[in-house]
Design an enzyme around this catalytic site. Structure first.
Site, PDB file in Angstrom:
ATOM      1  N   GLU A  56     -17.505  44.382 -15.944  1.00  0.00           N
ATOM      2  CA  GLU A  56     -16.688  45.462 -15.388  1.00  0.00           C
ATOM      3  C   GLU A  56     -16.471  46.557 -16.418  1.00  0.00           C
ATOM      4  O   GLU A  56     -16.171  46.267 -17.584  1.00  0.00           O
ATOM      5  CB  GLU A  56     -15.309  44.955 -14.956  1.00  0.00           C
ATOM      6  CG  GLU A  56     -15.314  44.320 -13.599  1.00  0.00           C
ATOM      7  CD  GLU A  56     -15.301  42.825 -13.695  1.00  0.00           C
ATOM      8  OE1 GLU A  56     -15.882  42.303 -14.667  1.00  0.00           O
ATOM      9  OE2 GLU A  56     -14.708  42.190 -12.802  1.00  0.00           O
ATOM     10  N   ASP A 201     -28.123  62.679   0.280  1.00  0.00           N
ATOM     11  CA  ASP A 201     -28.415  61.245   0.325  1.00  0.00           C
ATOM     12  C   ASP A 201     -29.934  61.140   0.403  1.00  0.00           C
ATOM     13  O   ASP A 201     -30.530  61.314   1.462  1.00  0.00           O
ATOM     14  CB  ASP A 201     -27.750  60.621   1.554  1.00  0.00           C
ATOM     15  CG  ASP A 201     -28.070  59.138   1.691  1.00  0.00           C
ATOM     16  OD1 ASP A 201     -29.001  58.675   1.014  1.00  0.00           O
ATOM     17  OD2 ASP A 201     -27.402  58.459   2.484  1.00  0.00           O
ATOM     18  N   THR A 228     -30.517  54.865  -2.550  1.00  0.00           N
ATOM     19  CA  THR A 228     -30.825  53.469  -2.838  1.00  0.00           C
ATOM     20  C   THR A 228     -31.959  53.475  -3.856  1.00  0.00           C
ATOM     21  O   THR A 228     -32.592  54.513  -4.092  1.00  0.00           O
ATOM     22  CB  THR A 228     -31.290  52.721  -1.579  1.00  0.00           C
ATOM     23  OG1 THR A 228     -32.360  53.470  -0.985  1.00  0.00           O
ATOM     24  CG2 THR A 228     -30.168  52.550  -0.581  1.00  0.00           C
ATOM     25  N   LYS A 231     -36.265  51.720  -1.798  1.00  0.00           N
ATOM     26  CA  LYS A 231     -37.143  52.214  -0.727  1.00  0.00           C
ATOM     27  C   LYS A 231     -38.390  52.830  -1.380  1.00  0.00           C
ATOM     28  O   LYS A 231     -39.112  52.121  -2.065  1.00  0.00           O
ATOM     29  CB  LYS A 231     -36.377  53.194   0.157  1.00  0.00           C
ATOM     30  CG  LYS A 231     -35.174  52.537   0.873  1.00  0.00           C
ATOM     31  CD  LYS A 231     -34.515  53.478   1.851  1.00  0.00           C
ATOM     32  CE  LYS A 231     -33.446  52.791   2.679  1.00  0.00           C
ATOM     33  NZ  LYS A 231     -32.106  52.878   2.097  1.00  0.00           N
TER      34      LYS A 231
HETATM   35  N1  DSN Z   1     -31.541  50.314   6.563  1.00  0.00           N
HETATM   36  C1  DSN Z   1     -31.983  51.544   5.968  1.00  0.00           C
HETATM   37  C2  DSN Z   1     -33.162  52.111   6.665  1.00  0.00           C
HETATM   38  O1  DSN Z   1     -33.964  51.332   7.137  1.00  0.00           O
HETATM   39  O2  DSN Z   1     -33.314  53.311   6.744  1.00  0.00           O
HETATM   40  C3  DSN Z   1     -30.929  52.550   5.837  1.00  0.00           C
HETATM   41  O3  DSN Z   1     -29.731  51.966   5.554  1.00  0.00           O
END
Ligand code: DSN
Length: 423
Positions: A56, A201, A228, A231
């Site tokens: 933390e 985003d 994220t 991806k």
């Molecule tokens: N689950 C992700 C997507 O497939 O776009 C977004 O949160």
């Protein structure tokens, strides 16, 4: 890659599920646009001893001892993220995309403030203000849409009018099902006019931005980018928040910890460092460009067959097909049909869809994962042929089984990084 010997002995049931998933990934084609295959190095780091550590706080300012290596690896991840996206500040602790979104709202807004984000059916994301999310009990969300579904053009005049009327404190660029580039400069200008933060985003397109194949919203003056890491960026499952100016970074850090999260998942922070290093290599730029070339190739092939694509093509990694109009089947039926031949994609609502999300009109598919496997234009054409044949023979079980075998044979030519069939 781990050899799984201990797991095999200790828990055969879980091992069987892991092994089955490996086989599925090796033998099948992954077209879900938010999925990808991590490298063996990222996978090894995710399984590392950093799992055992509580950390933390932030490097140099922790609430527990024993942080010499945790500090080191988090600092490496931060420096690389800043370099990759030309950011002044990076927070690499968000556990996933939704926590990154929510922490950003709490960092920049007061309860009751208004956020202007993309409508879900026009490509936005649940965390951008869908009424099913709890965050809508705290902040007020208003939406913008595409002006023209044939081109994907956003109605920026309408966006300005809504912004002047609703006075948002945050304008959100970003999507999970929109195949075109947004005009960040126009959005930033609107944000400035109403005194709002401009936040992107970029979860879906982080890899394209990192690989210089898509525009970086910071170049148009955006204040915050969140993402994220798993991806198109091809890292471990997790989140990331970046700011253009260091000052705003302090608010973000406070909102992530202690505001919203507890301890960081340090093995994921370490694996992010590895993925960022991979994305900084010149070959990642080639990868990012090929993702788009592949998606456009697929889009053209589908459109030549008469299929209806939302926005009539793509500028990025994803395609949205109106299955009802194209093939007279629902998105759910299309997802199940392609599953039967080993091609994975997901059903998806399309703009102003009259159908429900569990059985919508469309499917969403994309190319980050197949591009990681080394597939290029000729392979994209082959994949579209597989899918169109499945549609044409959807009532012929024998033909579908044969097609499934052909897909498995095809996949053998494209090993999945990080996975060996021999474990
Ligand atoms: N689950 C992700 C997507 O497939 O776009 C977004 O949160």
């Amino acid at each position: 890659m781990p050899n799984y010997d201990s797991l095999k002995q200790r828990d055969p049931d879980t091992y069987a599920a892991v092994r089955g998933e490996m086989q599925r990934q090796i033998e099948g084609v992954e077209l879900i646009p938010s999925e990808n295959y991590i490298s063996a190095a990222v996978m090894e780091t995710m399984a590392s001893v950093f799992n055992n550590k509580y950390s933390e706080g932030y490097p140099g300012r922790r609430y527990y001892g024993g942080q010499i290596y945790a500090d080191r690896v988090e600092s490496i991840a931060i420096d690389r993220a800043k370099q990759l996206f030309s950011a002044a500040h990076a927070n690499v602790q968000p556990h996933a995309g939704a926590p990154a979104n929510i922490a950003t709202y709490f960092a920049l807004l007061e309860p009751g403030d208004t956020v202007l984000g993309m409508d879900l059916s026009h490509g936005g994301h649940l965390t951008h203000g869908h009424p099913v999310t709890y965050i809508t009990k705290i902040f007020n969300f208003v939406r913008y849409k595409m002006q023209d579904i044939e081109t994907g053009e956003i109605d920026y005049d309408e966006m300005l009018a809504v912004a002047l009327r609703e006075k948002p404190k945050l304008i959100l660029a970003g999507f999970s099902a929109y195949p075109r580039e947004l005009d960040y400069a126009k959005m930033k200008a609107i944000a400035e006019q109403v005194g709002a933060y401009a936040v992107a985003d970029m979860a879906h397109i982080a890899g394209l931005i990192a690989g210089n194949a898509a525009r970086n919203p910071f170049d148009d003056g955006f204040d915050v980018i969140l993402s994220t890491t798993h991806k198109s960026l091809r890292g471990p499952r997790g989140g990331l928040i970046l700011t253009r100016q260091a000052e705003l970074g302090k608010k973000i850090d406070k909102a992530v910890f202690p505001g919203f999260q507890g301890g960081p998942i340090m093995q994921m922070v370490a694996a992010k460092a590895v993925a960022f290093k991979e994305a900084l290599q010149p070959e990642f730029q080639q990868y990012a460009k090929q993702i788009i070339v592949n998606a456009q190739c697929m889009a053209n092939k589908f459109m030549q067959s008469g299929a209806r694509l939302i926005t009539n093509g793509t500028d990025n990694h994803l395609l949205l097909i109106d299955c009802v109009q194209s093939w007279d089947i629902s998105g759910q039926q299309a997802e199940q049909l392609f599953d039967r031949i080993g091609i994975t994609l997901n059903k998806n609502i399309i703009a102003d869809d009259p159908r429900k999300p569990m059985d919508p009109s469309g499917v969403r598919l994309g190319t980050p994962a197949v591009t990681t496997r080394g597939m290029q234009e000729s392979e994209m054409e082959k994949l579209v042929e597989f899918m169109l044949t499945a549609v044409a023979k959807r009532d012929d079980e024998t033909a579908l089984q044969k097609l499934h075998e052909e897909v498995k044979t095809f996949c053998k030519g494209y090993p999945v990084p990080g996975i060996s069939a021999e474990c």
